[in-house]
Structure formats: C-alpha cells, structure tokens
Design a protein around this motif. Sequence first.
Motif, PDB file in Angstrom:
ATOM      1  N   GLU A 198       0.845  -1.183   0.000  1.00 51.85           N
ATOM      2  CA  GLU A 198       0.000   0.000   0.000  1.00 51.85           C
ATOM      3  C   GLU A 198       0.889   1.245   0.000  1.00 51.85           C
ATOM      4  OE1 GLU A 198      -2.239   0.721   3.604  1.00 51.85           O
ATOM      5  OE2 GLU A 198      -0.917  -0.620   4.720  1.00 51.85           O
ATOM      6  N   PHE A 199       0.329   2.355  -0.469  1.00 45.97           N
ATOM      7  CA  PHE A 199       1.087   3.602  -0.559  1.00 45.97           C
ATOM      8  C   PHE A 199       1.071   4.317   0.799  1.00 45.97           C
ATOM      9  CE2 PHE A 199       0.961   2.639  -4.903  1.00 45.97           C
ATOM     10  CZ  PHE A 199       1.786   3.502  -5.614  1.00 45.97           C
ATOM     11  N   GLN A 200       2.113   4.094   1.550  1.00 48.56           N
ATOM     12  CA  GLN A 200       2.363   4.795   2.805  1.00 48.56           C
ATOM     13  C   GLN A 200       3.764   5.381   2.717  1.00 48.56           C
ATOM     14  OE1 GLN A 200       0.359   5.276   5.374  1.00 48.56           O
ATOM     15  NE2 GLN A 200      -1.296   3.805   5.037  1.00 48.56           N
ATOM     16  N   CYS A 224       3.488  -1.074  -9.512  1.00 50.11           N
ATOM     17  CA  CYS A 224       3.183  -0.986  -8.082  1.00 50.11           C
ATOM     18  C   CYS A 224       1.749  -1.448  -7.868  1.00 50.11           C
ATOM     19  CB  CYS A 224       3.331   0.447  -7.574  1.00 50.11           C
ATOM     20  SG  CYS A 224       5.006   1.101  -7.690  1.00 50.11           S
ATOM     21  N   ILE A 225       1.564  -2.385  -6.955  1.00 54.32           N
ATOM     22  CA  ILE A 225       0.229  -2.890  -6.652  1.00 54.32           C
ATOM     23  C   ILE A 225      -0.052  -2.660  -5.176  1.00 54.32           C
ATOM     24  CG2 ILE A 225      -1.272  -4.909  -6.580  1.00 54.32           C
ATOM     25  CD1 ILE A 225       0.340  -6.121  -8.835  1.00 54.32           C
ATOM     26  N   GLY A 226      -1.112  -1.924  -4.881  1.00 55.15           N
ATOM     27  CA  GLY A 226      -1.461  -1.679  -3.488  1.00 55.15           C
ATOM     28  C   GLY A 226      -2.454  -0.546  -3.333  1.00 55.15           C
ATOM     29  N   LYS A 227      -3.057  -0.503  -2.180  1.00 51.65           N
ATOM     30  CA  LYS A 227      -4.055   0.518  -1.852  1.00 51.65           C
ATOM     31  C   LYS A 227      -3.413   1.910  -1.860  1.00 51.65           C
ATOM     32  CE  LYS A 227      -7.223   1.712   1.935  1.00 51.65           C
ATOM     33  NZ  LYS A 227      -7.646   1.322   3.318  1.00 51.65           N
ATOM     34  N   TYR A 228      -4.120   2.891  -2.395  1.00 49.15           N
ATOM     35  CA  TYR A 228      -3.602   4.258  -2.421  1.00 49.15           C
ATOM     36  C   TYR A 228      -4.736   5.267  -2.345  1.00 49.15           C
ATOM     37  CZ  TYR A 228      -4.985   3.877  -7.362  1.00 49.15           C
ATOM     38  OH  TYR A 228      -5.698   3.680  -8.527  1.00 49.15           O
ATOM     39  N   ILE A 230      -6.122   8.657  -3.950  1.00 50.40           N
ATOM     40  CA  ILE A 230      -5.989   9.318  -5.252  1.00 50.40           C
ATOM     41  C   ILE A 230      -5.211  10.618  -5.135  1.00 50.40           C
ATOM     42  CG2 ILE A 230      -7.272  10.422  -7.127  1.00 50.40           C
ATOM     43  CD1 ILE A 230      -9.457   8.346  -6.737  1.00 50.40           C
ATOM     44  N   SER A 231      -5.477  11.391  -4.070  1.00 52.22           N
ATOM     45  CA  SER A 231      -4.796  12.682  -3.886  1.00 52.22           C
ATOM     46  C   SER A 231      -3.286  12.489  -3.729  1.00 52.22           C
ATOM     47  CB  SER A 231      -5.361  13.412  -2.667  1.00 52.22           C
ATOM     48  OG  SER A 231      -5.239  12.610  -1.501  1.00 52.22           O
ATOM     49  N   ASP A 232      -2.882  11.454  -2.993  1.00 52.11           N
ATOM     50  CA  ASP A 232      -1.447  11.194  -2.800  1.00 52.11           C
ATOM     51  C   ASP A 232      -0.797  10.749  -4.102  1.00 52.11           C
ATOM     52  OD1 ASP A 232      -1.714  11.788  -0.111  1.00 52.11           O
ATOM     53  OD2 ASP A 232      -1.985   9.698   0.488  1.00 52.11           O
ATOM     54  N   LEU A 233      -1.506   9.915  -4.855  1.00 53.50           N
ATOM     55  CA  LEU A 233      -0.962   9.432  -6.123  1.00 53.50           C
ATOM     56  C   LEU A 233      -0.804  10.575  -7.123  1.00 53.50           C
ATOM     57  CD1 LEU A 233      -0.011   6.894  -7.565  1.00 53.50           C
ATOM     58  CD2 LEU A 233      -2.332   6.587  -8.427  1.00 53.50           C
ATOM     59  N   LYS A 234      -1.732  11.531  -7.109  1.00 54.05           N
ATOM     60  CA  LYS A 234      -1.646  12.690  -8.009  1.00 54.05           C
ATOM     61  C   LYS A 234      -0.403  13.516  -7.709  1.00 54.05           C
ATOM     62  CE  LYS A 234      -6.501  13.377  -9.272  1.00 54.05           C
ATOM     63  NZ  LYS A 234      -7.695  14.266  -9.160  1.00 54.05           N
ATOM     64  N   ILE A 235      -0.075  13.657  -6.418  1.00 54.23           N
ATOM     65  CA  ILE A 235       1.111  14.412  -6.024  1.00 54.23           C
ATOM     66  C   ILE A 235       2.376  13.731  -6.557  1.00 54.23           C
ATOM     67  CG2 ILE A 235       2.530  15.109  -4.054  1.00 54.23           C
ATOM     68  CD1 ILE A 235      -0.079  15.492  -2.474  1.00 54.23           C
ATOM     69  N   ASN A 246       7.902   5.007 -16.904  1.00 54.75           N
ATOM     70  CA  ASN A 246       7.490   3.595 -17.010  1.00 54.75           C
ATOM     71  C   ASN A 246       7.068   2.974 -15.676  1.00 54.75           C
ATOM     72  OD1 ASN A 246       7.762   3.165 -19.802  1.00 54.75           O
ATOM     73  ND2 ASN A 246       9.981   2.949 -19.604  1.00 54.75           N
ATOM     74  N   VAL A 247       6.265   3.730 -14.914  1.00 54.91           N
ATOM     75  CA  VAL A 247       5.714   3.218 -13.664  1.00 54.91           C
ATOM     76  C   VAL A 247       4.203   3.068 -13.824  1.00 54.91           C
ATOM     77  CG1 VAL A 247       5.253   3.679 -11.226  1.00 54.91           C
ATOM     78  CG2 VAL A 247       7.505   4.215 -12.204  1.00 54.91           C
ATOM     79  N   LYS A 248       3.720   1.872 -13.563  1.00 55.38           N
ATOM     80  CA  LYS A 248       2.289   1.576 -13.635  1.00 55.38           C
ATOM     81  C   LYS A 248       1.777   1.285 -12.231  1.00 55.38           C
ATOM     82  CE  LYS A 248      -0.966  -1.596 -15.930  1.00 55.38           C
ATOM     83  NZ  LYS A 248      -1.061  -2.775 -16.845  1.00 55.38           N
ATOM     84  N   VAL A 249       0.625   1.864 -11.884  1.00 55.44           N
ATOM     85  CA  VAL A 249       0.075   1.682 -10.542  1.00 55.44           C
ATOM     86  C   VAL A 249      -1.281   0.992 -10.632  1.00 55.44           C
ATOM     87  CG1 VAL A 249      -0.716   2.831  -8.438  1.00 55.44           C
ATOM     88  CG2 VAL A 249       1.282   3.727  -9.671  1.00 55.44           C
ATOM     89  N   LEU A 250      -1.421  -0.096  -9.876  1.00 55.06           N
ATOM     90  CA  LEU A 250      -2.679  -0.828  -9.803  1.00 55.06           C
ATOM     91  C   LEU A 250      -3.168  -0.843  -8.364  1.00 55.06           C
ATOM     92  CD1 LEU A 250      -1.763  -3.984 -11.946  1.00 55.06           C
ATOM     93  CD2 LEU A 250      -2.949  -1.917 -12.725  1.00 55.06           C
ATOM     94  N   SER A 251      -4.476  -0.818  -8.187  1.00 50.86           N
ATOM     95  CA  SER A 251      -5.023  -0.922  -6.845  1.00 50.86           C
ATOM     96  C   SER A 251      -4.890  -2.357  -6.350  1.00 50.86           C
ATOM     97  CB  SER A 251      -6.487  -0.488  -6.839  1.00 50.86           C
ATOM     98  OG  SER A 251      -6.973  -0.411  -5.518  1.00 50.86           O
ATOM     99  N   THR A 252      -5.300  -2.599  -5.119  1.00 50.19           N
ATOM    100  CA  THR A 252      -5.175  -3.925  -4.513  1.00 50.19           C
ATOM    101  C   THR A 252      -5.898  -4.986  -5.336  1.00 50.19           C
ATOM    102  OG1 THR A 252      -5.105  -2.851  -2.353  1.00 50.19           O
ATOM    103  CG2 THR A 252      -5.503  -5.221  -2.384  1.00 50.19           C
TER     104      THR A 252
END
Length: 371
Positions: A198-200, A224-228, A230-235, A246-252
């Motif tokens: 998760e994004f911590q 990256c796979i994990g809970k995030y 949206i506001s933090d990911l936008k930053i 080349n970074v791809k982010v997927l939710s849990t």
Amino acid sequence: MKTIAIDAIDVKSFGGLVHLQQLIKKLSRKNLYIKIFSNSFVEKKLNFKNNKKIKIIKNNLFDRNFILRHLWKIFFFEKELNKKKCKILLSLNGIYHGFYNPTILIQQNILPFDDYAKSKYSLLLKLKFLFQKLAILLSIKIHKHVIFTSFDTRKRILKYFKSKNLLNTNVIYHGASNKFVKNKFLFKKNLNLLFVSEFQKYKNHENLFHAIRKDEKGLIKLTCIGKYEISDLKILDTKYNLKKINVKVLSTISQKRLYKMYKYYDAIIFPTLCESFGLPMLEAAANKIPILCSDLDIFKEIYGNGCYYFDPKDPESILRKIYYFHSLKKKEILKKVNYNFTKSKSLNWNNFGKNYYDTIIKTINLHEKKN
C-alpha cells in the motif's frame, strides 16, 4: 472445546487481513471455538459462514473512530468476553488497555519505534505515532503476553523494558503458499520489477520513483500494486510523471491474481524504510522470484544473503543495485532464488498455525494454574 476471542476490530489493511484469515483457518481445525470481533471491512472479506466453530461479532461502534473503539474495549470488552465464556483474547493490533486476562498481544507495528521512518510524516502524525508507541508499551506492561513477527521487532520494542524476564514473549513468523512456482526471468528489452505494498510514506515509493527517474538507460519498468489515496498518487504523478518513467500503478488485487502475475516480472523490489516482517517478500521467495530490498536487519534475519540489498534512503544506491542485478547471469541469480525458496518452505502457514495454537494453549494453562 475451549472458546477463544480474536480482536480484529482495528484490522483495515489487506496484509492484516491475510494474517487474520490464515490464523482463523488454522485454529478452526483445532479443538477450539473462535469468536471474531470484527469491523465492516473484515466482515465483508472473511468467508467462514458455513463453519459452526467460527462466529463473527459485529457492532456499529467498531466502524467509528479509534478513541470510541478504544474506550469500548476498556469499559465493555471484558464483560462481552466473560459473557461468551472466552478463555483467552488475541489482540491483533497489539493495543488493549482493558483488564481481561489472559490476553495475548500480537505486535506487528514497528513504525512508532522507527525515528527515521517517522520523520517522513507531518507533525500531527508524529504525535499519533508517539501515542501509539506509548499505548503499545502500556499494553505490554499490563498483559505481559506478546507475540512478535520477528526477533528484530522484539528486540527493538523490548529495549524499553528493564525486567524482560517478567514478560512472556514469542516470535512467530508469517507463512506463505508455494503453489504457484515460477523459475525463469524475462530479461528482454526492459527489466520488469514489481512492488507490492500500500502507498504509505514509510513504504518509500518516492525514493524508488526518484531512482527510476535517474535511469538514463530506459531499462526499468515498474508495476506498483497496493491501496492508495488518489490525492497522494496525483502528487507523486505530478512530481515524477509516472507514465514517462514507465511506472504503472494498480489498486489492490486478490492473492490468486497476484500469483498469476508473477510470471511477467523479473524481480520484486521492496524499498521500505521499516518493517515488522514483509509478507510480500516471503510470497516472492516462495514463488522463486528474485528479491531486491532495503538493507534492514529484519530482512537479513529472515533471508540472510538471499536478497540484493540497497540503502533505501539513497535513490542512487537503489538504482546501482537494480543495474547490478540486471548485469548478473541467470545462474548467479538462481543461487539466491533457490536459497530463499528453501527458506520459505519452513515458513509456511501450517507451522504458523501450530505455533499460534501451542502458544494459546500454553497461555491458557498457565493462567488457569495461577487461578
């Protein structure tokens, strides 16, 4: 049969959920009834409805804020446990200031005890971690029975206690399944890395993204796979332009789907600043995936020289280790992969369950003998 209670009221992460599911699954095979005090997140994810030995107990207050939940546990939990004739309580978040005995605290939160990791957070959250730290230490002082997930975690927390001989502590590692074994690395045009977490802030995505941005060879692809949030990911996206690097982010995603995805990756990378165990790394080891990770004592305790270590505080160190890993021949990588795989075979959920059951029965017997 003895009835045991599990306090899962504060479980809100998928890592905590996996731990809980395996604990229930293994203990329910023993001569035990299990009462699970659960919030809505846990209730929706657990699937033991047809097992008459397991009962989920839900209260709307369990979804309220931490202070209300904590006060309920102090003033009302003991009455509920006695009413249901429970022999013992397992507290999964390691914090319980009520006086029901015996209680075993499951201590998995090392963040409040790591000064560098805490420095990444706001003043308000630093105060929260301070209260968590004090709450954990007070809980241990009250109940004295503690299960830690590693010797490193036990050492770092018990240094605050002078009379350690008055405490009953045990270390029980998590387990992993090794049903979906992969034993090849792609190493085509790009190096495909996977980060499951998760994004911590303490998970250190930012330094990893910083390292990849410095990849002038255009070699690295990261998922990256994990809970995030949206506001933090936008930053993070604004700062690093994740698509460009080349970074791809997927939710849990489910464990089953995750295992199927392993075949598309050359290694797992885990740049965390602190950790009490690191279940994704053990799952990678059990599925014969190479591991690049932070040079933390906890990982060296479990894997020894089986991983490719870097300094998580230094993006240059992370990038150098990725390049070094890519330069190796498959034969060299397989030595570490096979070492970790052998290690993972002893860290399975069956041993995990047996160790928990033995500790629970021993604690109940000790309490009954004293009374």
